[in-house]
Every structure is written in structure tokens, then in C-alpha cells.
Design a protein around this motif. Structure first.
Motif, PDB file in Angstrom:
ATOM      1  N   ASP A 103       1.923   4.500  20.484  1.00 38.98           N
ATOM      2  CA  ASP A 103       1.348   5.327  21.543  1.00 38.98           C
ATOM      3  C   ASP A 103       1.615   4.627  22.875  1.00 38.98           C
ATOM      4  N   THR A 138       0.507   5.009  25.761  1.00 39.40           N
ATOM      5  CA  THR A 138      -0.649   4.742  26.630  1.00 39.40           C
ATOM      6  C   THR A 138      -1.318   3.407  26.288  1.00 39.40           C
ATOM      7  N   ALA A 142       7.406  13.969  32.839  1.00 40.80           N
ATOM      8  CA  ALA A 142       6.700  14.872  33.761  1.00 40.80           C
ATOM      9  C   ALA A 142       7.486  16.146  34.028  1.00 40.80           C
ATOM     10  N   ASN A 143       6.834  17.114  34.678  1.00 40.58           N
ATOM     11  CA  ASN A 143       7.557  18.266  35.252  1.00 40.58           C
ATOM     12  C   ASN A 143       7.674  18.047  36.762  1.00 40.58           C
ATOM     13  N   GLU A 201       2.323  18.207  37.483  1.00 39.57           N
ATOM     14  CA  GLU A 201       1.074  18.755  36.937  1.00 39.57           C
ATOM     15  C   GLU A 201       1.055  18.365  35.463  1.00 39.57           C
ATOM     16  N   HIS A 202       0.230  17.363  35.168  1.00 50.10           N
ATOM     17  CA  HIS A 202       0.295  16.732  33.855  1.00 50.10           C
ATOM     18  C   HIS A 202      -0.608  17.441  32.849  1.00 50.10           C
ATOM     19  N   GLY A 203      -0.030  18.452  32.161  1.00 55.91           N
ATOM     20  CA  GLY A 203      -0.826  19.243  31.223  1.00 55.91           C
ATOM     21  C   GLY A 203      -0.905  18.623  29.850  1.00 55.91           C
ATOM     22  N   VAL A 244       2.809  13.792  26.416  1.00 58.53           N
ATOM     23  CA  VAL A 244       2.534  12.411  26.810  1.00 58.53           C
ATOM     24  C   VAL A 244       1.857  12.386  28.189  1.00 58.53           C
ATOM     25  N   PRO A 246       8.864   6.848  27.070  1.00 59.42           N
ATOM     26  CA  PRO A 246       8.684   7.731  25.910  1.00 59.42           C
ATOM     27  C   PRO A 246       9.999   8.488  25.677  1.00 59.42           C
ATOM     28  N   THR A 304      11.790  15.540  24.743  1.00 61.61           N
ATOM     29  CA  THR A 304      11.864  15.918  23.319  1.00 61.61           C
ATOM     30  C   THR A 304      10.632  16.673  22.813  1.00 61.61           C
ATOM     31  N   PHE A 318       9.890  20.203  26.459  1.00 59.03           N
ATOM     32  CA  PHE A 318      11.193  20.535  27.047  1.00 59.03           C
ATOM     33  C   PHE A 318      12.289  20.753  25.999  1.00 59.03           C
ATOM     34  N   TYR A 346       6.698   8.349  19.212  1.00 60.14           N
ATOM     35  CA  TYR A 346       5.430   8.825  18.659  1.00 60.14           C
ATOM     36  C   TYR A 346       5.717   9.479  17.310  1.00 60.14           C
TER      37      TYR A 346
HETATM   38  N1  AR6 Z   1       3.003   8.100  23.314  1.00 64.18           N
HETATM   39  C1  AR6 Z   1       4.344   8.213  23.147  1.00 64.18           C
HETATM   40  N2  AR6 Z   1       4.972   9.389  23.004  1.00 64.18           N
HETATM   41  C2  AR6 Z   1       4.221  10.515  23.018  1.00 64.18           C
HETATM   42  C3  AR6 Z   1       2.812  10.498  23.193  1.00 64.18           C
HETATM   43  C4  AR6 Z   1       2.205   9.209  23.342  1.00 64.18           C
HETATM   44  N3  AR6 Z   1       0.891   9.074  23.520  1.00 64.18           N
HETATM   45  N4  AR6 Z   1       2.367  11.782  23.160  1.00 64.18           N
HETATM   46  C5  AR6 Z   1       3.441  12.575  22.967  1.00 64.18           C
HETATM   47  N5  AR6 Z   1       4.556  11.818  22.876  1.00 64.18           N
HETATM   48  P1  AR6 Z   1       6.425  15.848  26.094  1.00 64.18           P
HETATM   49  P2  AR6 Z   1       8.745  16.701  27.685  1.00 64.18           P
HETATM   50  C6  AR6 Z   1       5.960  12.236  22.660  1.00 64.18           C
HETATM   51  O1  AR6 Z   1       6.173  17.247  25.683  1.00 64.18           O
HETATM   52  O2  AR6 Z   1       9.401  17.289  26.496  1.00 64.18           O
HETATM   53  C7  AR6 Z   1       4.112  18.157  29.675  1.00 64.18           C
HETATM   54  O3  AR6 Z   1       3.297  19.288  29.667  1.00 64.18           O
HETATM   55  C8  AR6 Z   1       6.216  13.586  22.043  1.00 64.18           C
HETATM   56  O4  AR6 Z   1       6.097  13.518  20.636  1.00 64.18           O
HETATM   57  O5  AR6 Z   1       5.289  14.992  26.475  1.00 64.18           O
HETATM   58  O6  AR6 Z   1       9.577  15.888  28.621  1.00 64.18           O
HETATM   59  C9  AR6 Z   1       4.521  17.744  31.081  1.00 64.18           C
HETATM   60  O7  AR6 Z   1       3.486  17.959  32.015  1.00 64.18           O
HETATM   61  C10 AR6 Z   1       7.657  13.858  22.468  1.00 64.18           C
HETATM   62  O8  AR6 Z   1       8.579  13.279  21.528  1.00 64.18           O
HETATM   63  O9  AR6 Z   1       7.490  15.767  27.324  1.00 64.18           O
HETATM   64  C11 AR6 Z   1       5.728  18.597  31.329  1.00 64.18           C
HETATM   65  O10 AR6 Z   1       5.398  19.881  31.761  1.00 64.18           O
HETATM   66  C12 AR6 Z   1       7.793  13.087  23.785  1.00 64.18           C
HETATM   67  O11 AR6 Z   1       6.593  12.325  23.916  1.00 64.18           O
HETATM   68  C13 AR6 Z   1       6.392  18.698  29.965  1.00 64.18           C
HETATM   69  O12 AR6 Z   1       5.344  18.476  29.030  1.00 64.18           O
HETATM   70  C14 AR6 Z   1       7.948  13.957  25.008  1.00 64.18           C
HETATM   71  O13 AR6 Z   1       7.196  15.167  24.873  1.00 64.18           O
HETATM   72  C15 AR6 Z   1       7.463  17.666  29.727  1.00 64.18           C
HETATM   73  O14 AR6 Z   1       8.078  17.898  28.482  1.00 64.18           O
END
Ligand code: AR6
Length: 181
Positions: A20, A22, A33-34, A38-40, A43, A125, A129, A132, A165
Motif C-alpha cells: 500500500d 500510503t 491523479a486527474n 480532484e482526488h476521488g 490511490v 503506484p 492502471t 484510467f 497493489y
Molecule cells: N497503494 C498502491 N496502489 C494502489 C492503492 C494503494 N493504496 N490503491 C489503488 N492502487 P487509480 P488511474 C492501485 O484508479 O488509473 C482517481 O479517481 C490500483 O490498483 O488509482 O491513474 C483519480 O482521482 C491501480 O493499479 O489511478 C483519477 O481521476 C493503480 O493504483 C483517476 O482515478 C492506479 O489506479 C486516475 O486513474
């Protein structure tokens, strides 16, 4: 993290680990991030829940001042209650809508920001994946190549962690990093 494998490029250690992000002790952790910071969910949501609302507030302030972060770009905030000192917010591509090569840009820009801040360690991270929609293998290839190519030019960063993760992401990233490093 319990499971990890280390790769070396000169003085730089690259560690692929399961865990994890964090919970990771590094000078900076990277957020997936986006553009509006706006961190919904994903991760980003986990980082704000654990680090505190200050990370979301500083992110909004960053966007007010500079405008949205371009795909492949980064922004920096403090890390609130996290062990890290900074969160480097990196915007990866949405697969299908934007070229996956932008993920390489995001990694290069995050490493450059860490160098600018004089940091010695940074944790990524698997950007793009989750929400997005990029496949683990393609994302791992972009990240591995960008880290390998940047490593010889790094002056302050000595440790780069890639934190996955879950088992599937860890195994797939490991396979690709073994091939590229
Ligand atoms: N530690 C490590 N990896 C993690 C954790 C964690 N605690 N939690 C999730 N992951 P994503 P994106 C992995 O969706 O695709 C958000 O809403 C997860 O399994 O977090 O770049 C933002 O605000 C996956 O493999 O990021 C943006 O709008 C990876 O982190 C959007 O999602 C990335 O998944 C970004 O999408």
C-alpha cells in the motif's frame, strides 16, 4: 513491504514491491491523479483519506494558480499525515483516449520534480492502471523504460520504488521489469 525485488542502475536502486503506497516511507510518493487534481477514488482517494484533507485543499489551490495539469504532467503538495514529505501528483493517460507514451512523460516529470526538490527517494503506484484503464503490462513497460533511461542522469534520487497493489499487478510488473532491467 514483504514482497519486493531490487534492480540496480549504477548508484540508483529500483525496487518493485507489493503493498500500500500510503504506508511507504519515501521522501515523496506519487499520486495517480486527474488533470483537475480532484482526488476521488483509487490511490488518490486513499492518499487523501490517510494523509488528510490538506492534500485536497493544496491541490485545488495549485489548480487555481496554474490551471489543470496536462496529461503527462505533475504538481506537488505536502503529504499531510503521511510518512512522506511530499505528494507528487502525476497525471497519466486514459488508455484508449490518450497515447500510453504519456505515462513515460509522467514518470520522467515526477523524477525531475523529485530532483528539483533535492529528494533521495520516491515511490510510484501503477499510474493509469485503475480508473484510467491501461493494462498492467503496457503500463509497466512505459514505467520501466522511463525509469531505466532517467536513472543515469539522477543526482539526488537514489531509490525509486514502484509499489503494486495486489498479486496480479505485482507479478505482471515484476515480469516486465525483469525483462527491461
Ligand atoms: N497503494 C498502491 N496502489 C494502489 C492503492 C494503494 N493504496 N490503491 C489503488 N492502487 P487509480 P488511474 C492501485 O484508479 O488509473 C482517481 O479517481 C490500483 O490498483 O488509482 O491513474 C483519480 O482521482 C491501480 O493499479 O489511478 C483519477 O481521476 C493503480 O493504483 C483517476 O482515478 C492506479 O489506479 C486516475 O486513474
Amino acid at each position: 513491504p514483504l514482497l519486493s525485488m531490487e534492480f540496480r542502475v549504477g548508484a540508483v536502486s529500483v525496487v518493485v514491491a507489493k503493498g500500500d503506497i500510503t504506508e511507504v516511507e519515501a521522501d515523496a510518493i506519487v499520486n495517480a491523479a486527474n488533470s483537475y487534481l480532484e482526488h476521488g477514488g483509487g490511490v488518490a482517494g486513499a492518499i487523501v483519506r490517510k494523509g488528510g484533507q490538506v492534500i485536497q485543499e493544496e491541490s485545488r489551490e495549485w489548480v487555481r494558480r496554474h490551471g489543470p495539469v496536462p496529461v503527462g504532467g505533475v504538481a506537488v503538495t505536502s503529504a499531510g499525515r503521511l510518512k512522506a514529505r511530499y505528494v507528487i501528483h502525476a497525471v497519466g493517460p486514459r488508455c484508449g483516449a490518450e497515447p500510453i507514451e504519456k505515462l513515460g512523460d509522467a514518470v520522467r516529470n515526477a523524477l525531475a520534480k523529485a530532483e528539483e526538490l533535492g529528494l533521495s527517494s520516491i515511490a510510484f503506484p501503477a499510474i493509469s492502471t485503475g480508473v484510467f484503464g491501461c493494462p498492467y503490462e503496457a503500463a509497466a513497460e512505459q514505467m520501466a523504460r522511463a525509469i531505466k533511461e532517467a536513472a543515469p542522469g539522477l543526482r539526488t534520487v537514489r531509490r525509486v520504488l514502484v509499489v503494486l497493489y495486489g498479486d496480479e499487478a505485482y507479478q505482471k510488473f515484476l515480469e516486465v521489469f525483469k525483462k527491461i532491467f
